[in-house]
Structures are given as structure tokens and as C-alpha cells.
Design an enzyme around this catalytic site. Structure first.
Site, PDB file in Angstrom:
ATOM      1  N   GLU A 186      61.977 101.000 -45.651  1.00 52.69           N
ATOM      2  CA  GLU A 186      62.203  99.739 -44.957  1.00 52.69           C
ATOM      3  C   GLU A 186      60.966  98.858 -45.057  1.00 52.69           C
ATOM      4  O   GLU A 186      59.851  99.298 -44.736  1.00 52.69           O
ATOM      5  CB  GLU A 186      62.529  99.976 -43.484  1.00 52.69           C
ATOM      6  CG  GLU A 186      63.885 100.593 -43.232  1.00 52.69           C
ATOM      7  CD  GLU A 186      64.228 100.673 -41.744  1.00 52.69           C
ATOM      8  OE1 GLU A 186      65.424 100.833 -41.447  1.00 52.69           O
ATOM      9  OE2 GLU A 186      63.319 100.572 -40.899  1.00 52.69           O
ATOM     10  N   CYS A 187      61.157  97.618 -45.498  1.00 49.37           N
ATOM     11  CA  CYS A 187      60.121  96.589 -45.492  1.00 49.37           C
ATOM     12  C   CYS A 187      58.852  97.057 -46.214  1.00 49.37           C
ATOM     13  O   CYS A 187      58.804  97.039 -47.426  1.00 49.37           O
ATOM     14  CB  CYS A 187      59.834  96.146 -44.063  1.00 49.37           C
ATOM     15  SG  CYS A 187      59.070  94.508 -43.946  1.00 49.37           S
ATOM     16  N   GLY A 188      57.820  97.501 -45.500  1.00 49.03           N
ATOM     17  CA  GLY A 188      56.622  97.979 -46.165  1.00 49.03           C
ATOM     18  C   GLY A 188      56.903  99.120 -47.110  1.00 49.03           C
ATOM     19  O   GLY A 188      56.276  99.252 -48.170  1.00 49.03           O
TER      20      GLY A 188
ATOM     21  N   SER B   5      64.982  98.313 -48.574  1.00 46.24           N
ATOM     22  CA  SER B   5      65.337  96.971 -48.140  1.00 46.24           C
ATOM     23  C   SER B   5      64.262  96.417 -47.224  1.00 46.24           C
ATOM     24  O   SER B   5      63.481  97.166 -46.635  1.00 46.24           O
ATOM     25  CB  SER B   5      66.684  97.022 -47.393  1.00 46.24           C
ATOM     26  OG  SER B   5      66.930  95.832 -46.687  1.00 46.24           O
TER      27      SER B   5
ATOM     28  N   LEU C  66      59.637  99.458 -48.841  1.00 45.54           N
ATOM     29  CA  LEU C  66      60.183  98.811 -50.037  1.00 45.54           C
ATOM     30  C   LEU C  66      59.055  98.359 -50.954  1.00 45.54           C
ATOM     31  O   LEU C  66      59.107  98.567 -52.175  1.00 45.54           O
ATOM     32  CB  LEU C  66      61.048  97.628 -49.613  1.00 45.54           C
ATOM     33  CG  LEU C  66      61.411  96.589 -50.677  1.00 45.54           C
ATOM     34  CD1 LEU C  66      62.342  97.185 -51.719  1.00 45.54           C
ATOM     35  CD2 LEU C  66      62.060  95.364 -50.031  1.00 45.54           C
TER      36      LEU C  66
END
Length: 465
Positions: free
Chosen positions: A346-348, A436, A350
Site C-alpha cells: 500500500e502506498c509506500g 496500490s 507500492l
């Protein structure tokens, strides 16, 4: 389990009023008096709970109507407050601010759901008697069974006020008189203290994990400030018992027996990947996983026997050099993903899976490049899974949130992870990798956690060989 804890909410008229300093200081000051404090933060924020954890000596947790679901709110509060004397809940933004579309997730909604009184922290710089009008408005609006988006949310009790950033004894006296005009008790008057400022960056405060001993010193200073200038006994006297009802239980949420064999799920942590929720590890464990935390900045290898990998959000862009230098770990992550083991990023996380981040080599699991941008992307998303993955079935819906200043090119892979109204498909599903920018709360999607651990078990023999 019976939860006997009482609760109160620390809110403010707007962001920037100082409620984080007051709430964190209150948690720490009460804890130093041997009061068992359960710390909570309303909304999806990851940073404040890190400071709450330092203040209270137990995990800071989030209460988020959008990500967790309204029905889970009170059970999660009772879960987090088990064996505590008082739950101190820090609000988000202004008291009545929530999701822009319908107001869901506001501090007021959470306070009404928990039946918890609100202590309003007001930055009184530049005002005196006008404070009476502000307090009258907030209390009256809360008393009138306010609603948002046409949906009734219940009443909110503004029970007291803490004056913040008071300029002088005379200023405090005038503001106290204004509060008395509308019948609200003043629980404290906190002077301006610039030295309490905590370093910030592009997404807010520097995390407690990154700030190290300075974070502990900051919490100590907040505790001393609140203990000196706030009537702790008066604040505690306002707290009300949490409503009776079921306590959130991770095993019951999963609704199935744990998988056998206890596959190892490696969970990234440390300064670069600190954006996680306490309930995630609890659900993974209840689903049958052996959760082992590692630090990609320092550990040269994944935990022994890793069968699945979770890469939470965080600030890898602030530690890009150290992450790039840890080539052995990057190679192991790439090999694990290539082996077919489930990976959730998730986020970081990704960003870490991309070929590079601002030109520095990363893991190369995804055929994408990541970099910082001047644009902040922020907001809740009513997301729909576009592609089947080890977590979500195609077409499954989830409440999600994104908060970043980075971009990934291309935005999505051949099999995107998510789509939502008004947004182009986003993220990557590649073999058993799900990556994502969107964050979900595991308590809101327990089925995804169960499927992920089952996938880890299915891939465990090859991963353990």
C-alpha cells in the site's frame, strides 16, 4: 469481555488549533498518574497514533467510520479500551468535518456513536469575548441532533473547553469569562510554547519512529505542559462509560478456522514503513499467520521462512538512499514475488516495488517508475476491485483512502487493482502481487486478510523450501 472504560473526545473548531498537542499531552499526563489510557485517533491518520503510543504505553488505534464501517466503531473502541480506565479520542479536522460528500467519519459522528462528551480545544489567539459566540455555536449545533447528508447522526455534547495558545494571564481571564457566559467550564489555559513544535514534512508531522528520542522528548514536554495548565481531575470527571455491547474480536470477524501450519507473513516496519494499523497484525495472527516484523532499512534479508509479504505505507521517499543500498533485501523481495508468494503493498509499499524511486533502484517487481510530485492527492475513495487478487475478488467494494505526493508511471498495470467513480483505474495486480496507493483498514475488510493468509499457506511449501 466487559469493558468498563470511560471515554472522552478531544476536538477543535478546525485543524491547526493544537488538539494533537493537547490530546497527546493529556494521554501522557494521565498515564504518568497511573491512569490506564486507551489512545485513539479519528480518521485514517497514521502519524498521530505513533505519538499516542509513546504517550500512553499501549497501541494507538484509529476509529474511522468510512474505512471500518459504522457498526464496527463501538466494538473496536471497546476492544482498544479493554483493561483501560479511560479512552482519550483525538478528533480529526474540525468537530463537524467529515467526508466532503456526506460528512461521514467526522469527530461529531464518532462522539455521538460512543456517547462520549467533547472537550473543545480552541486556539484563542486574536480573540477574547468572541470566544463566547464560537462556543455557543458549536454547543448549540451539537445539541440539535445535527445531521449530515440528510442522515441523522445523533446529538453531540460539548462539555468543556481548553484554551490554547493563551498570550497572558489577562488574556486567559477574559477568555474564561467569555466561556462562562455560555455556561461551559474552562478545563485549562495552555500558553504559547513554540519549543513544542514537532518537525513536519510534505505529509504532516515526522513520524515518531523517525523522530526517535526527540519524539519521546516532545511527548514528555506535552505531558508537562498539560499537567501544569489543565485540570486533569476535571477532564476525567467529564468522561462517560463506553456503551455496552460486543467487543471486536479478530477471530470472530474472520468467521473461519485459522489456516494450519502458521505460514510466516513478513510485515515491513521501521522508519520507512510505519503506516500500519494494530488490528492488521491481530487479524493476520487470528487467521493463522506467524507475523514477523522486519525493517527494510536495516535487515539484509526477509524473515526466515517468509511465505507472504506485507509492505505498508510510510515514507520510503525520505529514506530512498538507504533502501536502494540494501540490494540483498531488494533482490529477495523480487525473488519472493516471482515465486508466486502473495505480496500486499500500500502506498509506500507500492513505491518500493517499482523499478526506481526518484532514480534510485528499488525492487523492480513492477514495471513502473515512481517519483515525488508537487501535488497532494488526498481523500476517501469508494473503491471497486478491478482484478482478482489474493485479497479481493473482482467487483468487491471497499472503503479506502489515499494520501501522497508521489506518482507512479504508468498509473496502473495491465490488471489494475482499483477503480472508483471519477478516477481512472489505479494500481497493479500481477500474479499474486496487489499494489496500490489506496489504503484500506483491515478491520473493514477482514475477508481480505483471511484470503491473504490462505494464499500464504498455499504458497508456503515452495517459499519454505
Amino acid at each position: 469481555m466487559v469493558t468498563t472504560a470511560r471515554a472522552l473526545v478531544v476536538a477543535a473548531p478546525s485543524s491547526g488549533s493544537g488538539k494533537t498537542t493537547v490530546a497527546t499531552g493529556l494521554m501522557a499526563a494521565l498515564s504518568r498518574r497511573r491512569t490506564r489510557v486507551a489512545p485513539f485517533k479519528i480518521g485514517p491518520d497514521y502519524i498521530d497514533p505513533g505519538y499516542h503510543t509513546l504517550a500512553a504505553g499501549r497501541p494507538g488505534r484509529n476509529l474511522d467510520v468510512v474505512l471500518q464501517g459504522a457498526d464496527r466503531l463501538a466494538p473496536l473502541a471497546r476492544h482498544g479500551a479493554r483493561d483501560a480506565d479511560v479512552a482519550v479520542v483525538e478528533g480529526v479536522m474540525g468537530l463537524f468535518d467529515g467526508r466532503i460528500a456526506d460528512g461521514a467519519g467526522s469527530t461529531a459522528q464518532v462522539a455521538a456513536t460512543l456517547g462520549a462528551p467533547v472537550v473543545l480545544v480552541v486556539d484563542v489567539r486574536g480573540q477574547s469575548r468572541s470566544l463566547a459566540a464560537l462556543l455557543h455555536g458549536f454547543r448549540s449545533f451539537g445539541d440539535t441532533a445535527w445531521s449530515a447528508g440528510g442522515t441523522h447522526r445523533g446529538t453531540v455534547q460539548v462539555a468543556g473547553v481548553i484554551l490554547n495558545r493563551v498570550g497572558s494571564d489577562r488574556h486567559a481571564q477574559v477568555c474564561r469569562a467569555a466561556a462562562e457566559e455560555v455556561g461551559l467550564p474552562v478545563l485549562g489555559a495552555v500558553p504559547r510554547r513554540a519549543e513544542l513544535a514537532v518537525p513536519s514534512r510534505h505529509l504532516g508531522l515526522v513520524t515518531a519512529a523517525e523522530h526517535g528520542s526527540a519524539a519521546t522528548a516532545a511527548v514528555d514536554a506535552m505531558a508537562a505542559l498539560v499537567a501544569e495548565h489543565v485540570d486533569l481531575d476535571a477532564v476525567l470527571a467529564l468522561a462517560r462509560p463506553l456503551p455496552d455491547g460486543p467487543v471486536w474480536d479478530p477471530a470472530a470477524e474472520l468467521g473461519a478456522d485459522p489456516v494450519p501450519g502458521r505460514p510466516v507473513v513478513a510485515l515491513a516496519g521501521g522508519p520507512a514503513f510505519g503506516f500500519g494499523y494494530a488490528e492488521h497484525a491481530e487479524l493476520l495472527t487470528a487467521a493463522g499467520a506467524d507475523v514477523v516484523t522486519f525493517d527494510p532499512l536495516r535487515d539484509p534479508a526477509l524473515p526466515a521462512g517468509t511465505a507472504a509479504l506485507v509492505l505498508p505505507g510510510g515514507f520510503p521517499e525520505e529514506h530512498v538512499g538507504a533502501l536502494g543500498d540494501n540490494a540483498p533485501l531488494r533482490a529477495q523481495v523480487a525473488a519472493l514475488a516471482a515465486s508466486g508468494a502473495p505480496v500486499h503493498a500500500e502506498c509506500g509499499g507500492l513505491l518500493y516495488l517499482c523499478r526506481d524511486l526518484d532514480g534510485t533502484p528499488m525492487c523492480g517487481v513492477l514495471d513502473a517508475s515512481a517519483g515525488m510530485t508537487p501535488r497532494l492527492t488526498l481523500g476517501y475513495r469508494d473503491a471497486v476491485a478491478v482484478s482478482a487478487s489474493p485479497l479481493f475478488a473482482a467487483g468487491e467494494r471497499a472503503g479506502a483512502h489515499e494520501f501522497h505526493r508521489c506518482a507512479v508511471t504508468p498509473r496502473a498495470g495491465a490488471a489494475p487493482a482499483w477503480a472508483w467513480r471519477g478516477g481512472e483505474p489505479e494500481g497493479y495486480v500481477d500474479a499474486r502481487v496487489h499494489a496500490s496507493f489506496l489504503h484500506t483498514h483491515p478491520a473493514g475488510v477482514p475477508g481480505a486478510v483471511a484470503r491473504f493468509v490462505a494464499a500464504a499457506r498455499a504458497g508456503a511449501p515452495a517459499a519454505l523450501a
